[in-house]
Design an enzyme around this catalytic site. Structure first.
Site, mmCIF file in Angstrom:
data_model
loop_
_atom_site.group_PDB
_atom_site.id
_atom_site.type_symbol
_atom_site.label_atom_id
_atom_site.label_comp_id
_atom_site.label_asym_id
_atom_site.label_seq_id
_atom_site.Cartn_x
_atom_site.Cartn_y
_atom_site.Cartn_z
ATOM 1 N N THR A 222 0.903 -1.146 0.000
ATOM 2 C CA THR A 222 0.000 0.000 0.000
ATOM 3 C C THR A 222 0.934 1.185 0.000
ATOM 4 O OG1 THR A 222 -1.948 -0.884 1.142
ATOM 5 C CG2 THR A 222 -1.396 1.349 1.668
ATOM 6 N N THR A 273 -0.520 0.681 6.824
ATOM 7 C CA THR A 273 -0.400 -0.419 5.869
ATOM 8 C C THR A 273 -0.406 -1.723 6.653
ATOM 9 O OG1 THR A 273 1.071 -1.496 4.273
ATOM 10 C CG2 THR A 273 2.129 -0.072 5.887
ATOM 11 N N GLY A 274 -0.997 -2.741 6.066
ATOM 12 C CA GLY A 274 -1.026 -4.029 6.759
ATOM 13 C C GLY A 274 -2.332 -4.745 6.519
HETATM 14 N N1 ASP Z 1 -4.047 -2.376 4.156
HETATM 15 C C1 ASP Z 1 -4.208 -2.827 2.819
HETATM 16 C C2 ASP Z 1 -5.492 -3.578 2.707
HETATM 17 O O1 ASP Z 1 -5.792 -4.358 3.568
HETATM 18 C C3 ASP Z 1 -3.097 -3.707 2.363
HETATM 19 C C4 ASP Z 1 -1.739 -3.284 2.803
HETATM 20 O O2 ASP Z 1 -1.526 -2.266 3.392
HETATM 21 O O3 ASP Z 1 -0.796 -4.010 2.532
HETATM 22 O O4 ASP Z 1 -6.172 -3.430 1.729
#
Ligand code: ASP
Length: 365
Positions: A222, A273-274
């Site tokens: 992200t 992010t996550g």
């Molecule tokens: N948070 C984002 C999602 O769940 C993905 C990410 O940040 O890696 O869509």
């Protein structure tokens, strides 16, 4: 007035002004506004977006894009127009969205059905205005669509076809869905589908048990940015393709105000992010700001407590960038994430500082 009376008044006035000074200091610490007119921009390119080891060439490419994003955003901060922190966040994120290297815009991951459904949000900390789009497949720069929703609609979040029609109406850059097709992301989906076809190993305790979606670290990613402008205004933004092999229609935390993005001039600006499902359930971005605002914790303390504490205990990999109104900022990713692309630029030296994987970020880690 006799001399005794006058000295009594002078003494009382000095005590009062000393108290006011001390009270003022206590009130302001640790998140005082931006007296020095410091300019700050912090970005992330997602946690877990890269394999554990990358070639020097790939490292160079990633860092070059991060640096370009910082320069582009910082130029907007320096221009210092009204809404400069929003301009900086949008400009930096657009650079990352235009690169195939990050999971946002051009480099978005695929859904289970082999489509790209993109999400983004943006928020400013003065009036707490916010805008977001989710599940769009033809908008080149979802962060700009999010900003348009904030500024040109009475709503906060538009999804799917409605968001796309809105983007068309407001003459944002529209692309054919094939624009988002990249070999690397396609291969990642094929790999994920193959893994899914195999009987899955028993759910590990650390990951929190039987969740419907079991993403692997390298399917994350992200992009996000937080900025502080010369007016003392904070802004935050986040943009993503979501998670590889997500179900069609799945919306993660990135376009959810309070989960993936939040900004409040009295607290901080956050982009996360996550593992989105957890970030929504734990209202991560708002939780970090609330700790700063009400518990008067530093941005570092607040972010570490949430990302390395509650989230990690629940089994969610994740990270965040957090920036306070006095220019203090913190970049954090937890042990389950293990790595995050990240960078910052401030008016101190006006130079971009970036790092990928778990390599130290100069002047920060
Ligand atoms: N948070 C984002 C999602 O769940 C993905 C990410 O940040 O890696 O869509």
């Amino acid at each position: 007035m006799d001399l005794r009376k006058r000295s009594l008044i002078v003494a009382a006035a000095s005590i009062l002004s000393l108290a006011a000074w001390m009270f003022g200091r206590a009130e302001q610490a640790p998140n005082a506004p931006n007296p020095a007119r410091k300019l700050v921009l912090v970005i992330h390119g997602g946690e877990g977006d890269l394999p554990e080891k990358v070639s020097p060439e790939v490292e160079k490419q990633h860092k070059a894009v991060l640096e370009q994003a910082l320069r582009r955003g910082y130029a907007r901060l320096k221009e210092g127009k009204k809404g400069a922190s929003l301009d900086a966040v949008e400009a930096a994120i657009r650079v990352l969205e235009d690169s195939p290297l990050f999971n946002a815009g051009k480099g978005a991951v695929f859904t289970h059905e082999g489509r790209n459904e993109l999400d983004a949000s943006i928020m400013e900390g003065k009036d707490k205005k916010a805008g977001a789009v989710a599940g769009v497949s033809i908008v080149k720069n979802p962060i700009s669509a999010a900003r348009a929703v904030m500024e040109r609609s009475p709503h906060v979040l538009l999804v799917g076809r409605g968001a796309e029609l809105f983007a068309i109406k407001h003459k944002l850059d529209i692309v054919h869905p094939d624009y988002f097709w990249t070999q690397e992301r396609w291969d990642e989906l094929q790999e994920a589908l193959k893994k899914e076809a195999k009987p899955s190993p028993p759910a590990s305790k650390e990951r929190g048990g039987a969740d419907a979606v079991e993403p692997r670290k390298r399917h994350f990613g992200t992009v996000g940015a937080v900025a502080l402008d010369g007016e003392g205004n904070l802004a935050a933004g986040t943009s993503t393709g979501g998670m590889t092999n997500k179900w069609s229609g799945r919306v993660g935390d990135s376009p959810i105000i309070g989960a993936g993005t939040y900004a409040d001039n009295e607290a901080c600006a956050v982009s996360c992010t996550g593992w989105g499902e957890y970030f929504i359930r734990f209202a991560v971005a708002h939780d970090i700001c609330a700790r700063v605002k009400y518990a008067r914790r530093s941005v570092k303390d607040a972010a570490d407590t949430v990302v390395n504490g509650e989230l990690q205990r629940a089994g969610a990999e994740g990270g965040a960038i957090v920036l306070g109104p006095n220019g203090d900022f913190h970049v954090v990713y937890n042990r389950l994430a293990g790595q995050m692309s990240r960078g910052f630029i401030t008016s101190e030296d006006a130079l971009p500082h970036v790092a990928i994987l778990d390599k130290p970020l100069p002047k920060n880690d």
